[in-house]
Scaffold this active site. Structure first.
Site, PDB file in Angstrom:
ATOM      1  N   CYS A  99      84.779  48.295 -20.555  1.00 52.09           N
ATOM      2  CA  CYS A  99      83.596  47.581 -21.044  1.00 52.09           C
ATOM      3  C   CYS A  99      83.859  47.096 -22.459  1.00 52.09           C
ATOM      4  O   CYS A  99      84.362  47.848 -23.297  1.00 52.09           O
ATOM      5  CB  CYS A  99      82.382  48.507 -21.010  1.00 52.09           C
ATOM      6  N   HIS A 141      78.464  46.117 -12.487  1.00 46.92           N
ATOM      7  CA  HIS A 141      78.665  46.573 -13.862  1.00 46.92           C
ATOM      8  C   HIS A 141      77.646  45.891 -14.789  1.00 46.92           C
ATOM      9  O   HIS A 141      76.988  46.555 -15.599  1.00 46.92           O
ATOM     10  CB  HIS A 141      80.103  46.237 -14.297  1.00 46.92           C
ATOM     11  N   GLU A 142      77.507  44.572 -14.650  1.00 51.72           N
ATOM     12  CA  GLU A 142      76.591  43.823 -15.518  1.00 51.72           C
ATOM     13  C   GLU A 142      75.131  44.128 -15.197  1.00 51.72           C
ATOM     14  O   GLU A 142      74.294  44.184 -16.099  1.00 51.72           O
ATOM     15  CB  GLU A 142      76.874  42.323 -15.442  1.00 51.72           C
ATOM     16  N   HIS A 145      74.208  47.122 -17.003  1.00 49.59           N
ATOM     17  CA  HIS A 145      73.918  46.835 -18.417  1.00 49.59           C
ATOM     18  C   HIS A 145      72.460  46.456 -18.630  1.00 49.59           C
ATOM     19  O   HIS A 145      71.824  46.929 -19.572  1.00 49.59           O
ATOM     20  CB  HIS A 145      74.790  45.684 -18.942  1.00 49.59           C
TER      21      HIS A 145
END
Length: 181
Positions: A99, A141-142, A145
């Site tokens: 990241c 993954h995003e 976030h």
């Protein structure tokens, strides 16, 4: 250009807000995100969420490699996941994840190889699309976030190992296991 924020910045652990207004301010935010993603060098980024530039909005962009166009995803929601793996994506599970907001840390995260995503584009138009393989990993993954979840948390939840990237005496990047205290 807005810099990429790093842990322990609280914006990274805070769920982002829904985008309700599609205006010049949103356009500037997306432009800042694109500049920040393109500027990444080591490692080269493949995705970036708005919280990573300090903006607590439900936006992320992806660019799996330098030859692909940057895609914009606003107010994304993963509506379905599948564990079906195609032959092309058979090695999907063994990749290290890192990241840009957590420099030099890496770990394996089990992610669904296929997902369905509902999202809006920069004009506010709604879309639903199926993604597989590496782009599916980037999207998960995003999406984490914008929910205030970092990949490190996923590694630990899955009882995985974190690794630190260091440069050895020959100038080669190597990974050393991180011991948590």
């Amino acid at each position: 250009m807005k810099p990429i924020v790093h842990i322990p910045n609280p914006v990274l652990k805070t769920p982002a807000k829904e985008v309700k207004v599609f205006d010049k301010k949103l356009e500037r935010c997306i432009a800042d995100m694109k500049k920040a993603l393109i500027a990444t060098k080591n490692p080269k980024g493949v995705g970036l969420a708005a919280p990573q530039i300090g903006v607590p909005l439900r936006i992320f962009i992806t660019r799996p490699n330098e030859k692909t166009a940057i895609r914009i995803f606003i107010n994304p929601t993963i509506t379905k996941t599948s564990n079906v793996v195609s032959k092309k994506d058979a090695d999907h599970d063994g990749k290290m994840e890192g990241c840009l907001s957590v420099p030099n840390l890496w770990g394996k995260v089990k992610r669904a190889p296929t997902l369905t995503l509902s999202f809006q584009d920069e004009k506010g138009m709604g879309h639903t699309e199926v993604f597989t393989g590496f782009i599916s990993t980037i999207i998960q993954h995003e999406t984490d976030h914008i929910h205030g979840i970092l990949f490190v948390q996923r590694v630990l939840e899955q009882k995985g190992t974190l690794f630190e990237s260091i440069t050895d005496e020959n100038g080669k990047e190597v990974f050393e296991e991180v011991t948590l205290k």
